[in-house]
Design a protein around this motif. Structure first.
Motif, PDB file in Angstrom:
ATOM      1  N   TYR A   5       0.563  -1.115   0.005  1.00  0.00           N
ATOM      2  CA  TYR A   5      -0.318  -0.150   0.316  1.00  0.00           C
ATOM      3  C   TYR A   5       0.673   1.307  -0.101  1.00  0.00           C
ATOM      4  O   TYR A   5       1.903   1.168   0.267  1.00  0.00           O
ATOM      5  CB  TYR A   5      -0.997   0.247   1.512  1.00  0.00           C
ATOM      6  CG  TYR A   5      -1.702  -0.813   1.277  1.00  0.00           C
ATOM      7  CD1 TYR A   5      -3.159  -1.192   0.735  1.00  0.00           C
ATOM      8  CD2 TYR A   5      -1.514  -1.872   1.592  1.00  0.00           C
ATOM      9  CE1 TYR A   5      -4.258  -1.535   0.042  1.00  0.00           C
ATOM     10  CE2 TYR A   5      -2.770  -3.096   1.737  1.00  0.00           C
ATOM     11  CZ  TYR A   5      -4.006  -3.411   0.887  1.00  0.00           C
ATOM     12  OH  TYR A   5      -5.581  -4.564   1.009  1.00  0.00           O
ATOM     13  N   SER A  37      -6.145   2.926   3.219  1.00  0.00           N
ATOM     14  CA  SER A  37      -6.741   3.674   1.705  1.00  0.00           C
ATOM     15  C   SER A  37      -6.306   5.322   2.624  1.00  0.00           C
ATOM     16  O   SER A  37      -6.520   5.188   3.305  1.00  0.00           O
ATOM     17  CB  SER A  37      -7.402   2.975   1.119  1.00  0.00           C
ATOM     18  OG  SER A  37      -9.075   3.390   1.957  1.00  0.00           O
ATOM     19  N   ASP A  38      -6.484   5.658   1.249  1.00  0.00           N
ATOM     20  CA  ASP A  38      -7.050   7.028   1.695  1.00  0.00           C
ATOM     21  C   ASP A  38      -7.964   7.845   2.473  1.00  0.00           C
ATOM     22  O   ASP A  38      -9.198   7.090   2.068  1.00  0.00           O
ATOM     23  CB  ASP A  38      -6.772   8.237   0.592  1.00  0.00           C
ATOM     24  CG  ASP A  38      -7.319   7.876  -0.170  1.00  0.00           C
ATOM     25  OD1 ASP A  38      -8.090   6.979  -0.476  1.00  0.00           O
ATOM     26  OD2 ASP A  38      -7.909   8.937  -1.625  1.00  0.00           O
ATOM     27  N   CYS A  39      -8.231   8.017   3.591  1.00  0.00           N
ATOM     28  CA  CYS A  39      -9.569   8.767   4.168  1.00  0.00           C
ATOM     29  C   CYS A  39     -10.057   9.865   4.352  1.00  0.00           C
ATOM     30  O   CYS A  39      -8.826  10.646   5.684  1.00  0.00           O
ATOM     31  CB  CYS A  39      -9.686   7.568   5.478  1.00  0.00           C
ATOM     32  SG  CYS A  39     -11.008   7.793   6.113  1.00  0.00           S
ATOM     33  N   LYS A  55     -12.894   1.477   4.728  1.00  0.00           N
ATOM     34  CA  LYS A  55     -13.335   0.083   3.438  1.00  0.00           C
ATOM     35  C   LYS A  55     -12.253  -0.422   4.191  1.00  0.00           C
ATOM     36  O   LYS A  55     -12.598  -1.942   2.648  1.00  0.00           O
ATOM     37  CB  LYS A  55     -12.140   0.641   2.547  1.00  0.00           C
ATOM     38  CG  LYS A  55     -13.175   2.659   1.947  1.00  0.00           C
ATOM     39  CD  LYS A  55     -11.881   2.711   0.554  1.00  0.00           C
ATOM     40  CE  LYS A  55     -12.242   4.326   0.417  1.00  0.00           C
ATOM     41  NZ  LYS A  55     -11.081   4.714  -0.603  1.00  0.00           N
ATOM     42  N   ASP A  98      -1.426   5.685   3.049  1.00  0.00           N
ATOM     43  CA  ASP A  98      -2.639   5.620   2.977  1.00  0.00           C
ATOM     44  C   ASP A  98      -2.739   4.384   4.727  1.00  0.00           C
ATOM     45  O   ASP A  98      -1.975   4.748   5.731  1.00  0.00           O
ATOM     46  CB  ASP A  98      -2.624   4.048   3.025  1.00  0.00           C
ATOM     47  CG  ASP A  98      -2.847   4.159   0.705  1.00  0.00           C
ATOM     48  OD1 ASP A  98      -3.315   4.867   0.903  1.00  0.00           O
ATOM     49  OD2 ASP A  98      -2.977   2.853   0.650  1.00  0.00           O
TER      50      ASP A  98
END
Length: 241
Positions: free
Chosen positions: A190, A204-206, A200, A194
């Motif tokens: 990843y 990840s990006d959030c 999700k 991230d």
């Protein structure tokens, strides 16, 4: 300075010196107090808000909440009025003289070894991402909100350490135990920026705030915990078969 003008002035200053999550909670409590003052103080000077007014508000707040919430509210109002004193808006911060109430913490009931095993097996089968979240809390003694702040780049695979962003924005280093480190190799695929834990279910990006992410995982764990009530115990055994 008017009541409305003083609170607006104070919040603008505090926004620049507090971290985002702390400011959100601070602003929320101050705004609730400002709404309370709308009843009779809308067009008055901030110096008209005296000790009796604040005490009445805190007593009213205590009647509908807990001593802990009352104390937190008192702390934020005291902080705001200290700013007013420092800026020569009021002569003195009388809120600091209001008593801090005793608020004994409630001890959470410990799980039995049997129940812990059920929870572990259930999460392993149905929600491994939440299980990993729990392990970060358990093995590294992190607060849930600190786990929510973790990014892939915070894991030093070579040194086997973890960089944790604390509430006061200081970064502390923690050693990751082998029992947890063995499960983190998947993170290498990843992006470093991230977040490790997101709604999700994978890094990840959030854009969600730390508080919102913590509340999300708190709610998920509560759903699991509710399965282990006495009423659901027999049903759970069937699920695990």
């Amino acid at each position: 300075m008017s009541v409305k003008g003083a609170f607006s002035f104070g919040l603008n200053l505090k926004k620049n010196v507090m971290n985002e999550n702390s400011f959100i909670r601070f602003k929320s409590r101050i705004k609730r107090f400002e709404v309370y003052l709308d009843n009779g103080f809308t067009h008055r000077f901030i110096t008209s808000v005296d000790k009796r007014v604040v005490m009445d508000y805190l007593n009213q707040f205590l009647n509908t909440s807990s001593p802990r919430n009352r104390n937190n509210t008192r702390t934020d109002i005291r902080t705001m009025f200290q700013l007013f004193e420092d800026e020569d808006i009021i002569p003195s911060n009388f809120v600091s003289k209001l008593k801090h109430l005793k608020a004994p913490p409630k001890r959470n009931k410990s799980y039995s070894e049997n129940k812990l095993e059920f929870i572990y097996e259930y999460l392993k089968k149905n929600d491994p991402n939440l299980l990993l979240f729990v392990k970060f809390v358990s093995y590294n003694f992190l607060r849930p909100i600190e786990v929510c702040r973790l990014k892939v780049e915070d894991i030093n695979f070579k040194e086997q350490t973890l960089s944790v962003k604390a509430k006061n924005k200081l970064v502390k280093e923690k050693i990751i135990p082998n029992i947890l480190m063995e499960e983190l190799s998947f993170l290498c695929k990843y992006n470093p920026s991230d977040f490790i834990f997101t709604p999700k279910g994978e890094p990840s990006d959030c854009e969600a705030t730390d508080d919102n992410k913590r509340d999300y995982f708190t709610k998920k764990f509560k759903e699991v915990k509710d399965l282990f009530t006495k009423k659901a115990k027999d049903e759970l055994k069937i699920i695990l078969l």
